[in-house]
Design a protein around this motif. Sequence first.
Motif, PDB file in Angstrom:
ATOM      1  N   GLU A  13       0.836  -1.195   0.000  1.00  0.00           N
ATOM      2  CA  GLU A  13       0.000   0.000   0.000  1.00  0.00           C
ATOM      3  C   GLU A  13       0.880   1.258   0.000  1.00  0.00           C
ATOM      4  O   GLU A  13       2.031   1.220   0.457  1.00  0.00           O
ATOM      5  CB  GLU A  13      -0.894   0.026   1.247  1.00  0.00           C
ATOM      6  CG  GLU A  13      -1.943  -1.068   1.287  1.00  0.00           C
ATOM      7  CD  GLU A  13      -3.113  -0.784   0.361  1.00  0.00           C
ATOM      8  OE1 GLU A  13      -3.200   0.360  -0.153  1.00  0.00           O
ATOM      9  OE2 GLU A  13      -3.926  -1.708   0.132  1.00  0.00           O
ATOM     10  N   PRO A  14       0.373   2.398  -0.485  1.00  0.00           N
ATOM     11  CA  PRO A  14       1.118   3.659  -0.384  1.00  0.00           C
ATOM     12  C   PRO A  14       1.439   3.976   1.073  1.00  0.00           C
ATOM     13  O   PRO A  14       0.628   3.718   1.972  1.00  0.00           O
ATOM     14  CB  PRO A  14       0.146   4.689  -0.974  1.00  0.00           C
ATOM     15  CG  PRO A  14      -0.738   3.886  -1.884  1.00  0.00           C
ATOM     16  CD  PRO A  14      -0.904   2.556  -1.211  1.00  0.00           C
ATOM     17  N   GLY A  15       2.621   4.513   1.324  1.00  0.00           N
ATOM     18  CA  GLY A  15       3.033   4.842   2.680  1.00  0.00           C
ATOM     19  C   GLY A  15       2.401   6.139   3.156  1.00  0.00           C
ATOM     20  O   GLY A  15       2.099   7.033   2.364  1.00  0.00           O
ATOM     21  N   ASN A  16       2.200   6.238   4.465  1.00  0.00           N
ATOM     22  CA  ASN A  16       1.644   7.442   5.080  1.00  0.00           C
ATOM     23  C   ASN A  16       2.753   8.469   5.287  1.00  0.00           C
ATOM     24  O   ASN A  16       3.650   8.265   6.106  1.00  0.00           O
ATOM     25  CB  ASN A  16       0.988   7.074   6.413  1.00  0.00           C
ATOM     26  CG  ASN A  16       0.308   8.262   7.078  1.00  0.00           C
ATOM     27  OD1 ASN A  16       0.331   9.382   6.560  1.00  0.00           O
ATOM     28  ND2 ASN A  16      -0.291   8.032   8.232  1.00  0.00           N
ATOM     29  N   THR A  17       2.693   9.567   4.561  1.00  0.00           N
ATOM     30  CA  THR A  17       3.745  10.591   4.634  1.00  0.00           C
ATOM     31  C   THR A  17       3.425  11.706   5.628  1.00  0.00           C
ATOM     32  O   THR A  17       4.125  12.715   5.672  1.00  0.00           O
ATOM     33  CB  THR A  17       3.989  11.207   3.244  1.00  0.00           C
ATOM     34  OG1 THR A  17       2.762  11.785   2.761  1.00  0.00           O
ATOM     35  CG2 THR A  17       4.464  10.151   2.260  1.00  0.00           C
ATOM     36  N   SER A  18       2.386  11.508   6.441  1.00  0.00           N
ATOM     37  CA  SER A  18       2.041  12.515   7.460  1.00  0.00           C
ATOM     38  C   SER A  18       2.905  12.303   8.696  1.00  0.00           C
ATOM     39  O   SER A  18       2.451  11.846   9.750  1.00  0.00           O
ATOM     40  CB  SER A  18       0.553  12.417   7.824  1.00  0.00           C
ATOM     41  OG  SER A  18      -0.253  12.673   6.703  1.00  0.00           O
ATOM     42  N   ASN A  19       4.161  12.605   8.562  1.00  0.00           N
ATOM     43  CA  ASN A  19       5.113  12.453   9.660  1.00  0.00           C
ATOM     44  C   ASN A  19       6.160  13.563   9.560  1.00  0.00           C
ATOM     45  O   ASN A  19       6.183  14.306   8.574  1.00  0.00           O
ATOM     46  CB  ASN A  19       5.761  11.060   9.611  1.00  0.00           C
ATOM     47  CG  ASN A  19       6.490  10.798   8.303  1.00  0.00           C
ATOM     48  OD1 ASN A  19       7.461  11.477   7.968  1.00  0.00           O
ATOM     49  ND2 ASN A  19       6.024   9.796   7.540  1.00  0.00           N
TER      50      ASN A  19
END
Length: 222
Positions: free
Chosen positions: A63-69
Amino acid sequence: MKVVYFLVAILALTSCVASAYDPSPLQDFCVALNDTKNAVFVNGKICKDPKLVKAEDFFRHVEPGNTSNPLGAQVTQVFVDQLPGLNTLGVSLARIDFAPKGLNPPHIHHRGTEILIVIEGTLYVGFVTSNQDNNRLFTKVLNKGDVFVFPIGLIHFQLNVGYGNAIAIAGLSSQSPGTITIANTLFNATPPISTEVLTKAFQVDKSTIAYLQKQFWYNNNN
């Protein structure tokens, strides 16, 4: 004549012995243990009975990675721990998702060379050579379809310099290439590295090191 044959035999034996070598390590360490009852880790993974192997052992959906970091980038690993079918094959990969200005920070893969292809967006990438080569920096701006190689064990990074999201796929020459993120390793070690060591290494005062050690160092690999 017998002496000649003996010397030839010794040379042949020596050549065979010299050509032997240990396999490359697939984990950080493997402490020798004579008591097999308490042996847990091996250099790699124990193999599944071939008769029990199924197609799912060689499959994984990413899945696409969560870049909210804090880094604005997420690395989704597909190493042997995530895909058992990679065991003994010497390859793995990772998907890297970037938000605008997202960074995959300076890090190394101590067990594998990385080859990266940009799927979407524009990345500024680079690596630094060893002390022996005077720490030369090699950089390149990559666009969709461009490929770049990061040699094994060298510090490297990727930064999204485009205005939109970016995606890259990295292939690695080990089923378990390992990742050491430089900042995390130096300033978030457990227990902490001695302040005296870090102040001398970075030529800064103790307050600077104390500040860095108090920061939250995000791990963007999953």
